[in-house]
Design an enzyme around this catalytic site. Structure first.
Site, PDB file in Angstrom:
ATOM      1  N   HIS A  60      47.668 -12.382 -55.625  1.00  0.00           N
ATOM      2  CA  HIS A  60      47.231 -13.540 -54.837  1.00  0.00           C
ATOM      3  C   HIS A  60      46.244 -13.121 -53.753  1.00  0.00           C
ATOM      4  O   HIS A  60      45.206 -13.760 -53.541  1.00  0.00           O
ATOM      5  CB  HIS A  60      48.435 -14.200 -54.151  1.00  0.00           C
ATOM      6  CG  HIS A  60      49.406 -14.834 -55.087  1.00  0.00           C
ATOM      7  ND1 HIS A  60      49.030 -15.754 -56.050  1.00  0.00           N
ATOM      8  CD2 HIS A  60      50.755 -14.720 -55.195  1.00  0.00           C
ATOM      9  CE1 HIS A  60      50.097 -16.161 -56.708  1.00  0.00           C
ATOM     10  NE2 HIS A  60      51.160 -15.545 -56.211  1.00  0.00           N
ATOM     11  N   HIS A  75      52.637  -8.584 -57.464  1.00  0.00           N
ATOM     12  CA  HIS A  75      52.447 -10.019 -57.673  1.00  0.00           C
ATOM     13  C   HIS A  75      51.732 -10.636 -56.460  1.00  0.00           C
ATOM     14  O   HIS A  75      50.747 -11.375 -56.608  1.00  0.00           O
ATOM     15  CB  HIS A  75      53.813 -10.678 -57.885  1.00  0.00           C
ATOM     16  CG  HIS A  75      53.770 -12.157 -58.069  1.00  0.00           C
ATOM     17  ND1 HIS A  75      53.925 -12.768 -59.299  1.00  0.00           N
ATOM     18  CD2 HIS A  75      53.615 -13.176 -57.169  1.00  0.00           C
ATOM     19  CE1 HIS A  75      53.858 -14.077 -59.151  1.00  0.00           C
ATOM     20  NE2 HIS A  75      53.674 -14.351 -57.860  1.00  0.00           N
ATOM     21  N   GLU A  76      52.208 -10.325 -55.265  1.00  0.00           N
ATOM     22  CA  GLU A  76      51.614 -10.879 -54.048  1.00  0.00           C
ATOM     23  C   GLU A  76      50.226 -10.305 -53.796  1.00  0.00           C
ATOM     24  O   GLU A  76      49.345 -11.006 -53.272  1.00  0.00           O
ATOM     25  CB  GLU A  76      52.523 -10.621 -52.847  1.00  0.00           C
ATOM     26  CG  GLU A  76      53.879 -11.296 -52.929  1.00  0.00           C
ATOM     27  CD  GLU A  76      53.777 -12.806 -53.078  1.00  0.00           C
ATOM     28  OE1 GLU A  76      52.813 -13.388 -52.524  1.00  0.00           O
ATOM     29  OE2 GLU A  76      54.631 -13.405 -53.748  1.00  0.00           O
TER      30      GLU A  76
END
Length: 279
Positions: A72, A68-69
């Protein structure tokens, strides 16, 4: 993020670190899986196997947070925003960006990338679990990881800064007003509001469990929701204060702070050391 942490590796040049608080949540989640979810899904197995499976599942859950990170981070790097590190901690993970996005579009794309990764991963895992012919253990693991990724994506879309949904909200407010600091203050205020709401929901669950109105097992969930609400409120308040400071400093010119009358000493002046004898 402040506090003690350790680097465990690099991915695409980005340092990956674990905060000391991660070990507490690792133990708690492993315990919850080994004593609750796994015995319910796979009854009859020996206890050590539940604990081993729980530990592996917890590591995979944090692997999902890391992906998920990274979502980004990869989009941020496209906009030439340096990523200092990704840190896994008690409430999930955070990617440390060294500067703000250059515009609302970049802010929106960076923010939405994380939930998109979680939704794609969750859908893939749930789809594989529904059609696979593998053993029940892999099916249970796929359902768990898929469900958690969907929940992770949905939770992060709450429109309260600094959650991803709050950053999407800030992007919209920024595009509408053209004022980054004002958009940050407004999105952070929404984050504080959602923090209070989450804290209230958690308190209701804990009270209901204590009085016997709802199952006692929900008390633990209520406690976590209270902690998450408190974390969101504190992070949003800090972001709002930083935005106020940035807005204030933006109106201050360098000339207002610089010293104009500088005292100088001629270079030919000798330096003498004076000593004093105390009798």
């Amino acid at each position: 993020m402040n506090g003690l942490h350790w680097q465990i590796g690099r991915i695409l040049g980005i340092p990956i670190k674990i905060h000391v608080s991660w070990f507490a949540v690792f133990g708690f989640v492993t315990w919850g899986l080994a004593t609750g979810y796994l015995p319910d899904m796979l009854p009859g197995l020996p206890s050590p196997r539940y604990w081993l499976m729980g530990g592996v599942a917890t590591l995979l859950l944090f692997g999902s947070v890391l992906l998920h990170e990274l979502g980004h981070s990869l989009v941020a790097q496209r906009y030439r925003i340096p990523i200092g590190q990704i840190t896994l901690f008690v409430f999930g993970g955070v990617a440390q960006m060294h500067r703000e996005p250059p515009g609302p579009r970049a802010e929106f794309l960076i923010a939405i990338a994380g939930p998109i990764v979680s939704f794609l991963l969750g859908g893939l895992l749930l789809g594989m679990a529904s059609v696979t012919q593998a053993g029940q253990g892999l099916v249970a693991l796929g359902i768990l990881l898929g469900s958690v990724n969907i929940q992770l994506g949905l939770f992060n879309l709450i429109p309260g800064f600094p959650l991803d949904g709050g950053r999407v909200l800030r992007a919209g407010l920024w595009a509408w007003s053209g004022d980054f600091n004002r958009a940050t203050r407004q999105a952070s205020l929404a984050g504080q509001g959602f923090g209070v709401v989450l804290g209230g929901i958690g308190a209701v669950l804990m009270t209901g469990a204590a009085t016997g109105a709802i199952p006692g097992s929900l008390a633990v969930n209520g406690g976590w929701i209270v902690l998450i609400g408190a974390f969101l409120f504190a992070a949003a308040r800090s972001s709002r204060r930083q935005a106020v400071i940035r807005a204030s400093l933006a109106k201050v010119a360098v000339g207002d702070l610089m010293v104009r009358n500088v005292v100088t000493i001629p270079p030919e002046v000798a330096i003498r050391l004076r000593t004093q004898v105390i009798r």
